[in-house]
Design a protein around this motif. Structure first.
Motif, mmCIF file in Angstrom:
data_model
loop_
_atom_site.group_PDB
_atom_site.id
_atom_site.type_symbol
_atom_site.label_atom_id
_atom_site.label_comp_id
_atom_site.label_asym_id
_atom_site.label_seq_id
_atom_site.Cartn_x
_atom_site.Cartn_y
_atom_site.Cartn_z
ATOM 1 N N GLU A 58 -8.056 2.139 -4.192
ATOM 2 C CA GLU A 58 -7.485 3.481 -4.062
ATOM 3 C C GLU A 58 -8.523 4.397 -3.439
ATOM 4 O O GLU A 58 -9.710 4.112 -3.432
ATOM 5 N N THR B 193 -4.075 -1.744 5.956
ATOM 6 C CA THR B 193 -3.003 -2.698 5.672
ATOM 7 C C THR B 193 -3.149 -4.022 6.403
ATOM 8 O O THR B 193 -2.462 -4.982 6.070
ATOM 9 N N MET C 55 0.855 -1.163 0.000
ATOM 10 C CA MET C 55 0.000 0.000 0.000
ATOM 11 C C MET C 55 0.902 1.228 0.000
ATOM 12 O O MET C 55 1.802 1.349 0.809
ATOM 13 N N LYS C 56 0.633 2.144 -0.911
ATOM 14 C CA LYS C 56 1.415 3.373 -1.013
ATOM 15 C C LYS C 56 0.555 4.548 -0.553
ATOM 16 O O LYS C 56 -0.575 4.716 -1.006
ATOM 17 N N LYS D 42 -3.085 3.941 -2.531
ATOM 18 C CA LYS D 42 -3.312 3.051 -3.663
ATOM 19 C C LYS D 42 -2.523 1.779 -3.394
ATOM 20 O O LYS D 42 -1.373 1.832 -2.974
ATOM 21 N N GLY D 43 -3.151 0.638 -3.623
ATOM 22 C CA GLY D 43 -2.467 -0.621 -3.394
ATOM 23 C C GLY D 43 -3.394 -1.803 -3.554
ATOM 24 O O GLY D 43 -4.507 -1.685 -4.052
ATOM 25 N N MET E 216 -7.018 -4.275 -6.641
ATOM 26 C CA MET E 216 -6.476 -2.925 -6.492
ATOM 27 C C MET E 216 -7.537 -2.019 -5.854
ATOM 28 O O MET E 216 -8.702 -2.054 -6.250
#
Length: 69
Positions: free
Chosen positions: A25, A68, A1-2, A14-15, A23
């Motif tokens: 986001e 996460t 995860m960014k 986003k991840g 995906m």
């Protein structure tokens, strides 16, 4: 995860979703007024036609952990 900081109180993520490997986001937004202290941060998933609030948390860290884990 960014996670990317857009401005104070607003982050973009986003991840890959850990539950279904798709995906995802959206944004994490700080709302300091007219909400309970435990609901000051909102996780918003953005889709092409609408947005869904998925989680309310008291801190940015708790919202990141929710995404996460």
């Amino acid at each position: 995860m960014k996670f990317t900081k857009l401005e104070n109180g607003k982050y973009k993520f986003k991840g890959v979703d850990t539950w279904n490997n798709e995906m995802i986001e959206g944004e994490i937004i700080f709302q300091p007024y007219d909400v309970l202290l435990k609901h000051q941060w909102h996780v918003l998933f953005t889709y092409s036609d609408h947005c869904d609030i998925a989680f309310f948390g008291p801190t940015l860290k708790e919202c990141k952990n929710w995404l996460t884990n």
